[in-house]
Design a protein around this motif. Structure first.
Motif, PDB file in Angstrom:
ATOM      1  N   ILE A  16      -1.929   9.944  -5.492  1.00  0.00           N
ATOM      2  CA  ILE A  16      -1.046  10.018  -4.556  1.00  0.00           C
ATOM      3  C   ILE A  16      -0.112  11.236  -4.328  1.00  0.00           C
ATOM      4  O   ILE A  16       0.134  11.966  -5.363  1.00  0.00           O
ATOM      5  N   SER A  17       0.074  11.476  -2.967  1.00  0.00           N
ATOM      6  CA  SER A  17       0.941  12.968  -2.806  1.00  0.00           C
ATOM      7  C   SER A  17       2.252  12.647  -2.235  1.00  0.00           C
ATOM      8  O   SER A  17       2.387  11.597  -1.479  1.00  0.00           O
ATOM      9  N   VAL A  18       3.100  13.528  -2.401  1.00  0.00           N
ATOM     10  CA  VAL A  18       4.442  13.379  -1.571  1.00  0.00           C
ATOM     11  C   VAL A  18       4.609  14.464  -0.644  1.00  0.00           C
ATOM     12  O   VAL A  18       4.252  15.836  -1.171  1.00  0.00           O
ATOM     13  N   GLU A  19       4.878  14.262   0.487  1.00  0.00           N
ATOM     14  CA  GLU A  19       5.287  15.148   1.468  1.00  0.00           C
ATOM     15  C   GLU A  19       6.632  15.709   1.644  1.00  0.00           C
ATOM     16  O   GLU A  19       7.584  14.740   1.697  1.00  0.00           O
ATOM     17  N   LYS A  20       6.973  17.036   1.248  1.00  0.00           N
ATOM     18  CA  LYS A  20       7.953  17.561   1.228  1.00  0.00           C
ATOM     19  C   LYS A  20       8.542  17.932   2.537  1.00  0.00           C
ATOM     20  O   LYS A  20       7.839  17.755   3.656  1.00  0.00           O
ATOM     21  N   ASN A  21       9.860  18.537   2.729  1.00  0.00           N
ATOM     22  CA  ASN A  21      10.480  18.583   3.842  1.00  0.00           C
ATOM     23  C   ASN A  21      10.017  19.641   4.808  1.00  0.00           C
ATOM     24  O   ASN A  21       9.835  19.667   6.020  1.00  0.00           O
ATOM     25  N   ASN A  22       9.187  20.729   3.911  1.00  0.00           N
ATOM     26  CA  ASN A  22       8.479  21.632   4.913  1.00  0.00           C
ATOM     27  C   ASN A  22       7.125  21.462   5.230  1.00  0.00           C
ATOM     28  O   ASN A  22       6.339  22.192   5.789  1.00  0.00           O
ATOM     29  N   GLY A  23       6.469  20.149   4.927  1.00  0.00           N
ATOM     30  CA  GLY A  23       5.443  19.487   5.306  1.00  0.00           C
ATOM     31  C   GLY A  23       4.138  19.819   4.294  1.00  0.00           C
ATOM     32  O   GLY A  23       3.069  19.334   4.428  1.00  0.00           O
ATOM     33  N   ILE A  24       4.498  20.652   3.272  1.00  0.00           N
ATOM     34  CA  ILE A  24       3.775  20.743   2.050  1.00  0.00           C
ATOM     35  C   ILE A  24       3.605  19.771   1.097  1.00  0.00           C
ATOM     36  O   ILE A  24       4.798  19.061   0.832  1.00  0.00           O
ATOM     37  N   ASP A  60       0.418   7.094  -0.580  1.00  0.00           N
ATOM     38  CA  ASP A  60       0.081   8.508  -0.191  1.00  0.00           C
ATOM     39  C   ASP A  60       0.751   9.135   1.054  1.00  0.00           C
ATOM     40  O   ASP A  60       0.704   8.458   1.881  1.00  0.00           O
ATOM     41  N   GLY A  61       1.236  10.209   0.895  1.00  0.00           N
ATOM     42  CA  GLY A  61       1.832  10.820   1.953  1.00  0.00           C
ATOM     43  C   GLY A  61       3.490  10.383   2.008  1.00  0.00           C
ATOM     44  O   GLY A  61       4.189  10.580   3.063  1.00  0.00           O
ATOM     45  N   ILE A  62       3.790   9.719   1.043  1.00  0.00           N
ATOM     46  CA  ILE A  62       5.400   9.093   1.174  1.00  0.00           C
ATOM     47  C   ILE A  62       6.327  10.165   1.280  1.00  0.00           C
ATOM     48  O   ILE A  62       6.249  11.592   0.447  1.00  0.00           O
ATOM     49  N   PRO A  63       7.330  10.586   2.042  1.00  0.00           N
ATOM     50  CA  PRO A  63       8.344  11.438   2.192  1.00  0.00           C
ATOM     51  C   PRO A  63       9.141  11.544   1.020  1.00  0.00           C
ATOM     52  O   PRO A  63       9.518  10.479   0.349  1.00  0.00           O
ATOM     53  N   LYS A  65      12.300  12.168   1.060  1.00  0.00           N
ATOM     54  CA  LYS A  65      13.600  11.392   1.589  1.00  0.00           C
ATOM     55  C   LYS A  65      13.213   9.858   1.104  1.00  0.00           C
ATOM     56  O   LYS A  65      14.531   9.276   0.468  1.00  0.00           O
ATOM     57  N   GLU A  66      12.185   9.191   1.315  1.00  0.00           N
ATOM     58  CA  GLU A  66      12.268   7.804   1.128  1.00  0.00           C
ATOM     59  C   GLU A  66      12.082   7.731  -0.668  1.00  0.00           C
ATOM     60  O   GLU A  66      12.751   6.676  -0.968  1.00  0.00           O
ATOM     61  N   ILE A  67      11.515   8.671  -1.464  1.00  0.00           N
ATOM     62  CA  ILE A  67      11.666   8.571  -2.815  1.00  0.00           C
ATOM     63  C   ILE A  67      13.002   8.611  -3.187  1.00  0.00           C
ATOM     64  O   ILE A  67      13.459   7.896  -4.217  1.00  0.00           O
ATOM     65  N   LYS A  68      13.700   9.379  -2.530  1.00  0.00           N
ATOM     66  CA  LYS A  68      15.051   9.593  -3.158  1.00  0.00           C
ATOM     67  C   LYS A  68      15.800   8.493  -2.917  1.00  0.00           C
ATOM     68  O   LYS A  68      16.751   7.955  -3.822  1.00  0.00           O
ATOM     69  N   MET A  69      15.760   7.779  -2.037  1.00  0.00           N
ATOM     70  CA  MET A  69      16.382   6.457  -1.439  1.00  0.00           C
ATOM     71  C   MET A  69      15.961   5.345  -2.360  1.00  0.00           C
ATOM     72  O   MET A  69      16.663   4.493  -2.815  1.00  0.00           O
ATOM     73  N   LEU A  70      14.674   5.173  -2.699  1.00  0.00           N
ATOM     74  CA  LEU A  70      14.245   4.341  -3.876  1.00  0.00           C
ATOM     75  C   LEU A  70      14.837   4.484  -5.074  1.00  0.00           C
ATOM     76  O   LEU A  70      15.450   3.375  -5.718  1.00  0.00           O
ATOM     77  N   VAL A  71      14.968   5.813  -5.591  1.00  0.00           N
ATOM     78  CA  VAL A  71      15.720   6.174  -6.842  1.00  0.00           C
ATOM     79  C   VAL A  71      17.261   5.480  -6.671  1.00  0.00           C
ATOM     80  O   VAL A  71      17.611   5.108  -7.724  1.00  0.00           O
TER      81      VAL A  71
END
Length: 770
Positions: A16-24, A60-63, A65-71
């Motif tokens: 599973i990868s997380v997509e940061k704001n800069n796209g990386i 996979d590809g979760i932003p 921003k979405e992880i932060k709101m889940l937390v």
């Protein structure tokens, strides 16, 4: 046992990868999530429980921003106050005036109110708390420092605190920052002194930087720069002066005269020069005029060859006097951006190169006067005169800091007839360390290679036409990759190259935007008239031949973290070569795909190496491999051996030479010389060995010098006290910062021309006695 049970029950998220704001993208990390919760005061059991819950929902590809709101949602059910802290730290990100992205911190508002406005701690806390209450209601992805400052000012007005508001307000940049610029200056550019023009430049620069970050660059590219994944150089020039270095063709001005504004509508127009002295004046004015249109350095190649026809029938003393005028004019023309002298480089040949012997020559009045081979001896005399003037120094005995004087060594230069000329140049290298050398014997060379500024390079490897490839064009722009950060994020070799691709994609997008902006400034906005003036049926500046370059910083630290060994280890160095070769091959692919001239260079990184290291010391504090010490951290520049490495100079050459063919956009080898003045004959012998036996393309012998401003005594080494008069407070240090020699600052002061990272690097440098 409870914690172990929770960890054991976690689902595997290896893919599973997380997509940061800069796209990386980066790998999902349970541990990182737990740590972020602990940092805002969450109990360990709660942090583990929430991280586990989020892990189950992640895909996979979760932003981010979405992880932060889940937390945040999960944490709010346990402790609302801690959830608010998490929201402030994780959701509310601030783009600061220091070109960084930071988590919102109420304490910073409090501290700035106390420092800048003189508020009491109690009042500062009250205002900051009210601002925080307003901010957490906002649904914005980013805050900016100006936005927060205006909200603070609104609160100050509401409380009737007008006196404090006036101190805390912002005029393009904060009042406090302008005051500091006036009273203290800035150390972002070692070539700039502290005076009214530099204050004007820095205030304008800050406004134009913010314009680029907010208006021109997409958020993800601005974020990538501000977070330190990449460094976009010359942000302040991106909008209106987007072109970097320029290599001039002096012949065109010899033939057609000079319009310094590009049109002749606003200045006097000069016809073709008739005399050597006039040509010397024009040569300086060309570079000074073009500096108004360019963000980087100005250079001239084959300078002595093109000047030679004007030296015919003159005595050597007359030639030397004219050359002396040119050099002094360049060093005394304090009229470039922010009251600098123009950043200039001159490439000198020891005679007329073979490929120019039959090329038509132009002399007084722009007339055709035969071929350059007819002026073989005059070309030698001009170079010798240039060297003698530099060797004499200025009236106080200091070195001339400009132009960067670059001596081109060809196979024919090593013949016995040039021994005396070579020796004179090495006397200059031994005394001041200001000479540079180009090795044209290396296998990867063609007929022509010229250097500009600190190290940027053009060679006849683009179309094969030395004039089109090397003159009237330059390095359009470059973006630098933070290599150590890639290592901190990657788990294996494959991920190193995955991240390289992502960082390169960011750099490519920036460079394409920069080129688009350059085309608009050249063709649509009428902003760059010197470059667009028509000469012989075309624009003077040939943008189609300009290079777009990837730079890099910290290969050594990348290798230390990833392999466990520095670049001096053979196996680690093999991987380092693999990394830079990968960049080189991407550039070659891009040439074919786009038809543009892509390249790789060793970034000068006057401030970037320090900036990257300081950012990573905070972001990756437990991983970061740093040079220097706290507050003065830096990364090793490009693919150099660390400056404090205990390796002999021959091994240093053997390590670094392999990177020069892979960095055709520019490179340099530094031989840091010891306190004792070296023997010129020994340096000359060393130069011949470099040319005959190595792939080093460009290098300099760098001296540390100290100069007493009181009694005008020049000393070798970093001296804190004048050996002649005993002065302690007025002793200035000199050394090569990245490419050019410049004042470091006062020996007894931590302030001066160099930033903290570069000053620490200076103290760390291992010196060689040759």
């Amino acid at each position: 046992m409870k914690d172990s049970h929770v960890l054991a029950a976690l689902p595997s998220k290896a893919d599973i990868s997380v997509e940061k704001n800069n796209g990386i993208r980066e790998k999902f990390s349970h541990e990182k999530l737990v740590k972020s919760l602990l940092m805002v005061g969450s109990p360990l059991w709660a942090a583990e429980k929430i991280a586990s819950k989020v892990a189950k929902s992640a895909y996979d590809g979760i932003p981010t921003k979405e992880i932060k709101m889940l937390v945040y949602t999960s944490l709010k059910e346990i402790d609302e106050e801690t959830a608010d802290k998490y929201l402030a730290a994780r959701k509310l990100k601030v783009r600061t005036s220091r070109d960084t992205i930071e988590s919102f911190d109420q304490k910073k508002i409090e501290k700035s109110l106390i420092k800048e406005a003189g508020a009491s701690p109690q009042l500062a806390k009250r205002i900051a708390t009210e601002v925080w209450k307003e901010l957490k209601k906002l649904d914005v992805e980013y805050l900016t420092a100006p936005m927060i400052r205006e909200m603070v000012n609104t609160k100050l007005i509401e409380h009737g605190l007008e006196k404090l508001r006036r101190k805390y307000t912002r005029l393009g940049i904060p009042v406090y920052n302008i005051t500091e610029l006036i009273t203290e200056g800035s150390r972002d550019n070692a070539n700039m002194i502290h005076n009214p023009e530099t204050v004007h430049k820095y205030v304008a620069d800050e406004a134009l930087k913010q314009y680029t970050l907010l208006h021109i660059l997409p958020h993800r590219l601005a974020d990538a720069h501000m977070s330190g994944d990449i460094h976009i150089h010359d942000l302040e020039f991106f909008a209106a002066r987007p072109l970097n270095c320029l290599q001039h063709d002096l012949r065109l001005f010899i033939k057609h005269g000079l319009r310094v504004d590009g049109t002749g509508d606003h200045t006097s127009v000069a016809g073709p020069p008739k005399h050597l002295e006039t040509l010397m004046n024009h040569a300086g004015e060309i570079m000074l005029a073009a500096q108004q249109n360019m963000s980087g350095g100005q250079a001239m190649s084959l300078w002595n060859v093109f000047v030679a026809p004007f030296a015919a029938k003159l005595s050597y003393d007359e030639i030397k006097q004219a050359v002396q005028m040119f050099i002094f004019n360049l060093n005394m023309a304090y009229a470039a951006r922010g009251s600098q002298v123009p950043f200039t480089s001159i490439n000198l040949e020891f005679a007329v190169p073979d490929f120019l012997l039959d090329v038509p020559a132009y002399g007084p009045r722009g007339e055709h006067v035969g071929v350059y081979g007819d002026f073989y001896e005059e070309a030698r005399q001009v170079t010798r005169a240039f060297t003698e003037v530099l060797l004499e120094g200025d009236a106080d005995g200091k070195p001339h800091l400009f132009p960067n004087t670059i001596y081109v060594i060809r196979r024919e230069t090593l013949k016995d007839e040039f021994e005396d000329d070579l020796h004179l140049v090495h006397e200059l290298a031994a005394k001041y360390g200001t000479a540079y050398f180009v090795n044209m014997l290396a296998d990867y060379r063609g007929e022509m290679s010229n250097y500009m500024g600190c190290r940027t390079l053009l060679s006849d490897n683009w179309t094969g036409d030395w004039e089109k490839d090397c003159l009237r064009t330059g390095n359009l722009a470059y973006v630098t990759l933070n290599l150590p950060r890639i290592a901190y994020q990657a788990k294996d070799d494959d991920e190193i190259f995955d991240y390289l691709d992502e960082y390169l994609d960011l750099a490519i997008d920036v460079l394409k935007l920069r080129r688009k902006q350059a085309l608009e400034c050249l063709n649509d906005y009428n902003l760059l008239p010197f470059l667009t003036q028509e000469i012989e049926g075309e624009n003077y500046y040939r943008i189609e031949n300009a290079t777009l370059s990837f730079g890099y910083v910290g290969l050594n630290e990348m290798l230390e973290y990833h392999t466990g060994n520095s670049i001096t280890d053979p196996d680690a160095n093999k991987f380092g070569l693999k990394v830079i070769k990968y960049l080189y091959e991407r550039a070659q692919e891009l040439k074919k795909e786009t038809g543009l001239r892509w390249s790789v260079l060793q970034t000068p990184a006057e401030s970037t190496a320090h900036r990257f290291a300081m950012l990573d010391s905070e972001l990756h504090s437990e991983k970061a491999i740093l040079q220097g010490k706290e507050d003065s951290y830096y990364y090793t520049n490009s693919s150099h051996v660390p400056v404090d490495s205990e390796v002999d100079i021959v091994k240093k050459i053997r390590i670094e030479e392999k990177y020069h063919p892979l960095t055709p956009g520019g490179h340099i080898f530094h031989a840091w010389l010891g306190e004792a003045q070296p023997d010129a004959q020994a340096l000359q012998k060393f130069t011949k060995n470099i040319c005959k036996n190595t792939d080093i393309g460009f290098w300099a012998y760098s001296n540390t010098l100290s100069f007493c401003l009181r009694c005008k005594t020049l000393m070798r080494g970093l001296q804190e006290t004048c050996a002649n008069c005993g002065e302690k407070d007025e002793v200035e240090w000199y050394d090569r910062i990245t490419g050019y020699v410049q004042q470091v600052g006062r020996a007894k002061s931590s302030s001066g021309g160099w930033n903290k990272g570069k000053r620490q690097e200076l103290l760390d440098r291992k010196r060689y006695n040759l």
